[in-house]
Design an enzyme around this catalytic site. Structure first.
Site, PDB file in Angstrom:
ATOM      1  NE  ARG A  12      51.261 -28.418  -5.346  1.00 43.42           N
ATOM      2  CZ  ARG A  12      50.062 -28.090  -5.812  1.00 43.42           C
ATOM      3  NH1 ARG A  12      49.961 -27.214  -6.817  1.00 43.42           N
ATOM      4  NH2 ARG A  12      48.962 -28.613  -5.288  1.00 43.42           N
TER       5      ARG A  12
ATOM      6  CB  SER B  24      51.663 -18.988   4.925  1.00 49.28           C
ATOM      7  OG  SER B  24      50.438 -19.544   5.392  1.00 49.28           O
TER       8      SER B  24
ATOM      9  NE  ARG C  37      48.279 -27.193  -0.960  1.00 55.30           N
ATOM     10  CZ  ARG C  37      49.181 -28.151  -0.719  1.00 55.30           C
ATOM     11  NH1 ARG C  37      49.693 -28.844  -1.715  1.00 55.30           N
ATOM     12  NH2 ARG C  37      49.566 -28.425   0.514  1.00 55.30           N
TER      13      ARG C  37
ATOM     14  CD  GLN D  59      47.838 -16.656   3.497  1.00 54.71           C
ATOM     15  OE1 GLN D  59      48.649 -17.074   4.308  1.00 54.71           O
ATOM     16  NE2 GLN D  59      46.608 -17.140   3.435  1.00 54.71           N
TER      17      GLN D  59
ATOM     18  CE1 TYR E 201      50.320 -29.063   3.829  1.00 53.71           C
ATOM     19  CE2 TYR E 201      52.542 -28.294   3.363  1.00 53.71           C
ATOM     20  CZ  TYR E 201      51.237 -28.026   3.716  1.00 53.71           C
ATOM     21  OH  TYR E 201      50.830 -26.732   3.930  1.00 53.71           O
TER      22      TYR E 201
ATOM     23  NE  ARG F 244      44.350 -28.703   1.092  1.00 53.01           N
ATOM     24  CZ  ARG F 244      45.029 -27.604   1.399  1.00 53.01           C
ATOM     25  NH1 ARG F 244      46.205 -27.716   1.990  1.00 53.01           N
ATOM     26  NH2 ARG F 244      44.551 -26.418   1.115  1.00 53.01           N
TER      27      ARG F 244
ATOM     28  CG  HIS G 190      44.260 -22.596  -2.482  1.00 52.19           C
ATOM     29  ND1 HIS G 190      44.006 -21.455  -1.768  1.00 52.19           N
ATOM     30  CD2 HIS G 190      45.074 -23.333  -1.692  1.00 52.19           C
ATOM     31  CE1 HIS G 190      44.603 -21.494  -0.602  1.00 52.19           C
ATOM     32  NE2 HIS G 190      45.285 -22.639  -0.532  1.00 52.19           N
TER      33      HIS G 190
ATOM     34  CE1 TYR H  16      44.627 -19.653   3.573  1.00 53.31           C
ATOM     35  CE2 TYR H  16      46.442 -20.306   5.012  1.00 53.31           C
ATOM     36  CZ  TYR H  16      45.788 -20.378   3.788  1.00 53.31           C
ATOM     37  OH  TYR H  16      46.311 -21.151   2.794  1.00 53.31           O
TER      38      TYR H  16
END
Length: 386
Positions: A333, A110, A281, A131, A28, A168, A278, A133
């Site tokens: 990451r 997130s 991803r 953030q 992941y 993914r 991104h 979405y």
């Protein structure tokens, strides 16, 4: 043995993380989409940026302090949002928020975190960003923004480069569902990672708590069809204007690589543009984020704040981004590799690695401030053949 001797670079933390987290978690965190060509493309673009070393400049004392969007930060580096952060390392959101507050770096939570904004906002304090979405339902959108504001988040980041889910493939092969549906294979992987397993027992099963407040699932959704995806809209320009009308603090638009989009976003009321692909991803055919950066800077002029992410792994990479037009950089990451390697101590150690590497390279370049990196730029052409 000191951490500097055992883990002198982010690559050392990454290798340790791979050993300490279950394989499905690693897949992941580390995966992109398609053939994953964007990750090496980002790396090659950064490596192609070269600087002129400086000599005979006398003693150099680097000053890393950076002001961005009205806030002072310890250096031009922050913590980018990663969904399901608490799956990667138990308690990740709180650990990163606490580290951000201590070290004075921005932390972006997130929408699809495993902890609620009401829990993390007070920990991050004035270092907290949120953030978003984009939810389809205007009432859900307004409610999430109200909760984020009431939790103390001052800067909003609207992500616009996810018009739909990506494949993914590595995550699909790992059979990762949200929330995780344990299989015999996963149980075996977990048994081999006792620190991760015990931490998860203490913190509870990782779930998308904010999104689950608006949609209940049976626990069998794949990682590419979790509540965040099912509630999410494909945003358009009207959506950006609606968010601007609802949010009275700094508004950052994340996921921009086209100069004309950046120009229109500036005119729509964005306070900063976040140049990003991104991390590969979402779209395997995207250009390196760094290649888009100077084009966007040239289009929007010198005054519009620009954030960059896309493969940053060192202080030198931060200087490369700043030299090509960024005002601030983000890692996603990297902070989670550090958590996987050493827990909260790993995030603190990575902050020190980046700080020391920034200062060391600035001395080599004769710079007292990171924002002057462009003065020593040698080339940013194609990566040299080896």
């Amino acid at each position: 043995m000191s951490l500097d001797l055992r883990y002198p670079a982010l690559s050392d933390l990454k290798a340790a993380c791979k050993r300490r987290v279950p394989w499905f978690v690693w897949e992941y965190l580390d995966s992109a989409t398609g053939t994953e060509s964007v990750k090496p493309r980002n790396r090659a673009a950064l490596d192609a940026v070269l600087f002129q070393p400086a000599v005979l400049r006398g003693a150099i004392t680097p000053d890393l302090q950076t002001q961005f969007l009205g806030q002072d930060y310890a250096m031009p580096v922050g913590i980018a949002p990663i969904g399901m952060s608490g799956l990667i390392w138990p308690g990740a959101e709180a650990a990163l928020a606490q580290m951000a507050q201590t070290t004075r770096l921005p932390y972006c939570l997130s929408t699809v975190a495993t902890r609620l904004p009401e829990e993390i906002g007070p920990i991050a304090g004035d270092m907290g960003w949120f953030q978003l979405y984009p939810p389809k339902d205007p009432k859900i959108r307004a409610d999430i923004l109200t909760r984020a504001r009431n939790a103390g988040f001052r800067t909003l980041v609207l992500t616009v480069d996810l018009p739909g889910p990506s494949r993914r493939e590595r995550q699909l092969r790992a059979q990762l569902a949200i929330p995780p549906k344990l299989t015999p294979s996963m149980l075996w992987q977990i048994a081999q990672c006792p620190s991760w397993a015990l931490g998860t027992l203490r913190h509870g099963q990782p779930r998308l708590r904010l999104m689950e407040a608006y949609l209940k699932l049976d626990g069998n959704a794949p990682s590419t069809a979790h509540p965040g995806y099912l509630l999410r809209a494909a945003p358009d320009w009207d959506y950006v204007q609606a968010v601007r009308a609802l949010w009275d603090g700094p508004l950052v638009i994340k996921g921009v690589i086209e100069p004309q989009d950046a120009l229109r976003l500036r005119d729509t009321g964005a306070d900063a543009i976040w140049v990003s692909n991104h991390g590969g991803r979402q779209f395997d055919g995207a250009p390196a984020a760094l290649h888009a950066l100077p084009r966007i800077r040239a289009a929007i002029g010198p005054d519009m704040p620009l954030i960059f992410d896309g493969g940053v792994e060192s202080g030198l990479d931060v200087l490369r981004a700043l030299a090509l037009g960024a005002d601030f950089t983000m890692l996603g990451r990297g902070w989670h590799y550090a958590l996987g390697a050493l827990g909260p101590q790993g995030a603190q150690h990575l902050a020190q690695i980046l700080r020391d590497d920034l200062a060391s390279n600035m001395i080599q370049m004769g710079l007292t401030q990171p924002k002057k990196a462009h003065l020593q730029l040698w080339t940013h052409g194609p990566a040299p053949e080896i």
